[in-house]
Design a protein around this motif. Sequence first.
Motif, mmCIF file in Angstrom:
data_model
loop_
_atom_site.group_PDB
_atom_site.id
_atom_site.type_symbol
_atom_site.label_atom_id
_atom_site.label_comp_id
_atom_site.label_asym_id
_atom_site.label_seq_id
_atom_site.Cartn_x
_atom_site.Cartn_y
_atom_site.Cartn_z
ATOM 1 N N ARG A 48 95.756 -25.759 31.062
ATOM 2 C CA ARG A 48 95.314 -26.913 31.841
ATOM 3 C C ARG A 48 93.961 -27.419 31.320
ATOM 4 O O ARG A 48 93.410 -26.882 30.376
ATOM 5 N N LYS A 101 102.820 -27.617 30.034
ATOM 6 C CA LYS A 101 101.712 -27.908 30.960
ATOM 7 C C LYS A 101 100.478 -26.998 30.784
ATOM 8 O O LYS A 101 99.453 -27.216 31.431
ATOM 9 N N TYR A 102 100.592 -25.983 29.916
ATOM 10 C CA TYR A 102 99.460 -25.065 29.711
ATOM 11 C C TYR A 102 98.926 -25.166 28.288
ATOM 12 O O TYR A 102 99.674 -25.449 27.363
ATOM 13 N N THR A 160 89.490 -25.806 34.450
ATOM 14 C CA THR A 160 90.473 -25.544 35.520
ATOM 15 C C THR A 160 90.869 -24.065 35.612
ATOM 16 O O THR A 160 90.913 -23.519 36.718
#
Length: 240
Positions: free
Chosen positions: A229, A226-227, A233
């Motif tokens: 983002r 998930k990184y 962000t």
Amino acid sequence: MDDIQQQLQQRLKEHGLEIGELQLEQFELYYKELVSWNEKMNLTGITDREQVYTKHFYDSVSLAFYTDMNKVNKLADIGSGAGFPGIPLKICFPHIQLTIIDSLNKRIGFLQYVVDTLGLEQVELIHGRAEELGRKEGYRDSYDLVTARAVAKLAVLNEFCLPFVRKSGMFAAMKGGDPRDEMKEAEFSFNQLKGRVKAVHPFQLPVEESERHIILIQKFDKTPHKYPRKPGTPLKTPLV
């Protein structure tokens, strides 16, 4: 070789780093181009020659006092601006494959001119966002050492920089004053991005004795999917 060049050579030698005539010529060319281009675009607030040699060149190379650069093959410099610390490190350690990422295309144009003028090889200059490039194969989890100098707070920097570091590689955050508050604030981001503080090295610049800190962060696992983002962000909502 004049006094200012000799001073740089001597100061680096005190830390076990020898540089020769060619490297001193490259630093001088770099200085001249920096000042010349600075008249057309904002690259640095420091243009006095002695100060550039101390606050930009020596300060950039200081990373080599605390990291064995001879063991670094791939180095990424994130948000490099006018090329610090990446270009001075490349001058001193020509074997390094250097990638510089900056979000401003004009600065990349300047850096390309510097790289060509200095005859530096194995330098990749990329106009882009760290959040996007940190997801791309060939960049993600790929570098022995990643640097950022005076770019953002540590909680944000971790998300910009740690995705580029290979497992067991190192991220070096180059800071001014005491970073303890920033480090405390960044604890959550260290955990999320698989980084662990290995050492903090405080030192002072010669003559004017400005405070500097180098935070060495080791990456103990690959970046979670998930990184980073989406672009923008990390700055708007840091991992704290």
